[in-house]
Design a protein around this motif. Structure first.
Motif, short mmCIF file in Angstrom:
data_model
loop_
_atom_site.label_atom_id
_atom_site.label_comp_id
_atom_site.label_asym_id
_atom_site.label_seq_id
_atom_site.Cartn_x
_atom_site.Cartn_y
_atom_site.Cartn_z
N LEU A 63 29.70 -37.13 -11.15
CA LEU A 63 29.84 -36.90 -12.58
C LEU A 63 29.10 -35.88 -13.08
O LEU A 63 29.68 -35.05 -14.39
CB LEU A 63 29.23 -38.22 -13.08
N LEU A 64 27.99 -35.39 -12.76
CA LEU A 64 27.37 -34.18 -13.15
C LEU A 64 28.06 -32.93 -12.85
O LEU A 64 28.28 -32.02 -13.53
CB LEU A 64 25.92 -34.31 -12.48
N ILE A 65 28.71 -32.86 -11.70
CA ILE A 65 29.74 -31.69 -11.31
C ILE A 65 30.89 -31.66 -12.34
O ILE A 65 31.10 -30.75 -12.97
CB ILE A 65 29.96 -31.62 -9.98
N LEU A 66 31.45 -32.73 -12.65
CA LEU A 66 32.50 -32.77 -13.42
C LEU A 66 32.12 -32.75 -14.84
O LEU A 66 32.86 -31.85 -15.54
CB LEU A 66 33.20 -34.21 -13.55
N PHE A 69 31.71 -28.78 -15.00
CA PHE A 69 32.93 -27.96 -15.26
C PHE A 69 33.56 -28.03 -16.55
O PHE A 69 34.27 -27.42 -17.06
CB PHE A 69 33.84 -28.70 -14.07
N TYR A 70 33.35 -29.56 -17.27
CA TYR A 70 34.06 -29.59 -18.43
C TYR A 70 33.12 -28.73 -19.61
O TYR A 70 33.81 -28.18 -20.38
CB TYR A 70 33.87 -31.03 -18.92
N TYR A 71 31.92 -28.68 -19.61
CA TYR A 71 31.10 -27.76 -20.23
C TYR A 71 31.43 -26.18 -20.16
O TYR A 71 31.49 -25.48 -21.04
CB TYR A 71 29.72 -28.02 -19.78
N LEU A 72 32.11 -26.03 -18.75
CA LEU A 72 32.60 -24.65 -18.55
C LEU A 72 33.68 -24.22 -19.62
O LEU A 72 34.01 -23.37 -20.02
CB LEU A 72 32.68 -24.42 -17.18
N GLY A 79 28.27 -22.82 -19.64
CA GLY A 79 28.94 -23.41 -18.52
C GLY A 79 28.98 -23.03 -17.09
O GLY A 79 28.89 -23.86 -16.20
N MET A 80 29.07 -21.80 -17.00
CA MET A 80 29.06 -20.81 -15.60
C MET A 80 27.52 -21.02 -15.15
O MET A 80 27.52 -21.38 -14.11
CB MET A 80 29.61 -19.53 -15.85
N ILE A 81 26.42 -20.93 -15.87
CA ILE A 81 25.40 -20.72 -15.49
C ILE A 81 24.99 -22.41 -15.10
O ILE A 81 24.31 -22.77 -13.90
CB ILE A 81 24.29 -20.47 -16.33
N LEU A 85 23.99 -23.93 -11.19
CA LEU A 85 22.90 -24.55 -11.05
C LEU A 85 23.22 -26.04 -10.50
O LEU A 85 22.34 -26.62 -9.51
CB LEU A 85 22.10 -24.95 -12.37
N VAL A 86 24.36 -26.66 -10.94
CA VAL A 86 24.43 -28.00 -10.49
C VAL A 86 25.09 -28.07 -9.11
O VAL A 86 24.89 -28.76 -8.23
CB VAL A 86 25.47 -28.71 -11.63
N LEU A 87 25.84 -27.01 -8.94
CA LEU A 87 26.26 -26.83 -7.54
C LEU A 87 25.38 -26.48 -6.47
O LEU A 87 25.42 -27.19 -5.45
CB LEU A 87 27.59 -25.89 -7.48
N GLY A 88 24.50 -25.73 -6.73
CA GLY A 88 23.37 -25.40 -5.96
C GLY A 88 22.38 -26.80 -5.59
O GLY A 88 22.19 -27.02 -4.50
N THR A 89 22.23 -27.54 -6.56
CA THR A 89 21.63 -28.83 -6.34
C THR A 89 22.23 -29.82 -5.55
O THR A 89 21.93 -30.36 -4.83
CB THR A 89 21.20 -29.52 -8.02
#
Length: 144
Positions: A63-66, A69-72, A79-81, A85-89
């Motif tokens: 849900l956090l990844i989605l 990506f929606y915020y992107l 959204g890119m930043i 960060l989320v993908l790294g986590t």
């Protein structure tokens, strides 16, 4: 209205709410990380094969990844930043889980997921900055 927005007028209406929703998802993700570690410690007593992924935490990750990506689609730069960060986590969570299994195989006490916690703190601080900037904006604009 930005013609490149994904959902048109819905994006304009929900921009502020999305930031707070993601902030809530980050907090939920951090809580599920704590619960997952407690579960892994109790499962490690039964051996390394008993350690399984904690489903609520994995769901919170997805849900956090989605959400990132929606915020992107709404805020491209922020959204890119946030997405990075989320993908790294998420990747850190993946490897931390595997490290816990190795520790259980060697019959060592399980370490806390320190790297994932630090990654979560970076995500939390960035989305808190994005969503709560309106509180410091008058002071910021006065200085800048």
């Amino acid at each position: 209205m930005d013609p490149s927005s994904m959902f048109g007028p819905i994006d304009a209406l929900t921009k502020i709410q999305v930031e707070f929703l993601i902030l809530g998802l980050v907090i939920v993700n951090m809580v599920t990380r704590i619960l997952a570690h407690r579960t892994h410690v109790s499962q490690a007593r039964d051996g390394a094969d008993a350690i399984t992924r904690y489903v609520p935490h994995e769901l919170a990750n997805v849900l956090l990844i989605l959400g990132a990506f929606y915020y992107l689609t709404i805020e491209h730069h922020g959204g890119m930043i946030l997405s990075m960060l989320v993908l790294g986590t998420f990747l850190t969570d993946f490897f931390e889980f595997e490290a816990r299994k190795v520790e259980a195989r060697r019959e060592k006490p399980l370490d806390k997921p320190k790297a994932a916690v630090v990654g979560s703190l970076f995500v939390l601080s960035y989305i808190a900055y994005q969503s709560l900037f309106y509180l410091v904006e008058p002071l910021w604009n006065g200085v800048v």
